[in-house]
Design an enzyme around this catalytic site. Sequence first.
Site, short mmCIF file in Angstrom:
data_model
loop_
_atom_site.label_atom_id
_atom_site.label_comp_id
_atom_site.label_asym_id
_atom_site.label_seq_id
_atom_site.Cartn_x
_atom_site.Cartn_y
_atom_site.Cartn_z
N SER A 94 32.82 -21.65 94.06
CA SER A 94 33.73 -23.12 93.54
C SER A 94 32.74 -23.51 92.75
O SER A 94 31.96 -23.37 92.85
CB SER A 94 35.22 -23.04 93.95
OG SER A 94 35.42 -24.36 93.14
N LEU A 95 32.83 -24.97 93.64
CA LEU A 95 31.36 -25.70 93.64
C LEU A 95 29.72 -24.69 94.52
O LEU A 95 29.20 -25.60 93.47
CB LEU A 95 31.77 -27.17 94.27
CG LEU A 95 30.64 -26.94 95.75
CD1 LEU A 95 29.68 -27.51 96.31
CD2 LEU A 95 32.29 -28.69 95.78
N HIS A 203 41.54 -25.40 89.79
CA HIS A 203 41.11 -24.00 89.30
C HIS A 203 42.72 -23.56 89.08
O HIS A 203 43.63 -22.64 89.11
CB HIS A 203 40.68 -22.77 90.73
CG HIS A 203 39.45 -23.55 91.15
ND1 HIS A 203 38.45 -23.10 89.96
CD2 HIS A 203 38.66 -23.55 92.39
CE1 HIS A 203 37.32 -23.72 90.46
NE2 HIS A 203 37.48 -24.19 91.55
N GLN A 252 35.44 -21.88 84.97
CA GLN A 252 35.51 -21.54 86.10
C GLN A 252 36.13 -22.77 86.32
O GLN A 252 37.10 -22.68 87.94
CB GLN A 252 34.13 -21.55 86.92
CG GLN A 252 34.04 -21.61 88.42
CD GLN A 252 33.39 -22.38 88.67
OE1 GLN A 252 33.39 -24.03 89.21
NE2 GLN A 252 32.74 -21.90 89.97
#
Length: 312
Positions: A94-95, A203, A252
Site C-alpha cells: 500500500s503506502l 482500497h 492502487q
Amino acid sequence: MRAFIFPGQGSQKVGMGSELAEASVAAREVFGEVDEALKQKLSALMRDGPDDQLTLTENAQPAIMANAIATLRVLEQDFGVKLAEKGGCVAGHSLGEYAALCAVGAFGLADTARLLKLRGQAMQAAVPLGEGTMAVLLGADIDQAKALAEAAAQGQVCEVANDNDPSQVVISGHTAAIERAVGLVKDFGIKRGMILNVSAPFHSSLMAPAAARMAEALGETPPAAFTLPIYANVTAARVDDPEEERALLVEQVTGRVRWRESVLAMRADGVESFVELGGKVLGPMVGRIDKDAQVASLVTMADLEAFAKEIA
C-alpha cells in the site's frame, strides 16, 4: 536475488525511529527533511505521540515512510550496504509502494512525504467517518474472501482490499456490509473475522474521490526513472516504466493490494531473500506465503548491524 520491501499502514507506533535518530545522523536528516517538507513536527509525533494522532492516516502514512527511509539511509550510510548494489528489486505494501519508489529514486524524500500526506487526507475525506470500514479475515484464502464479500454486499460495497498471505485477507466497504460479512464468516469456512480500527474503507471503490485527487497530484509530481524495478500492488507484476507506475499508483487507491501474488511473482523471477525495512509486518507474511524464502526484518541498529555483517 534480494528484494527490499517496505511496510504499510498499521506498522506505526509511538517511539518509531527514536533509536535510529539517537544513533545516526543519517536518520536525523531524514526526519528533519520530512518535518520541513510537511511544515509539521512529525518526528516529535512519532517519538512522543499521542497514539491517536499518529494513527490518523494523514500522519501515519508519511511517518511509516519516513521511518522506512531512515532505516534504509542508516543501512547505506552507516553500514555501507547500498540498496542498488545488494538489491534486485523493491516492493511495498500500500503506502509502502511510495517508500519503495523513494528508495529507488523515483521520488525525492520531500515529494514522497507530501504525496503521502495528501494521500492520507484524500482517503480520509473520500467517505464520511463511520460510513466505511475494513475487516481482517483469518484462516481465509482469496476465493473464500471473494465469495463472502459478494454474499455480504447486498447492494452495498464489500470488496477484497488486501490479499496478504494464504491465511489472511482484508475486506473493505460500507460499514453495514463489512459487519454482515463478519457475521457470516463461519458459513464460508473462515476461522475468524475482525473489524479493524481504521478510519476509512481503504482500497475499495468508495475511495474513487481520493484516486481522482492522487491522479492530479501525480500528474504534477510524476515518478522519475528508478534504479531498480518495482513490483506493483495492483498488478503483482514487475514495472520498469515510470509512466506505467504513475497510472498504477492512481489505480492502487481503489484497487486490491495483491501482496501474496507479488511475493510469488518475485519468487518466480528469482528472488530468494526479502528484507523488510522499518517494520516487522511483511516479513512474517512472506514466510507464510513461501516457507523457503529467506526473510529479514530490520528495525533496530542491532538488526542493521547484524544484516550488514551477514551480507558483507
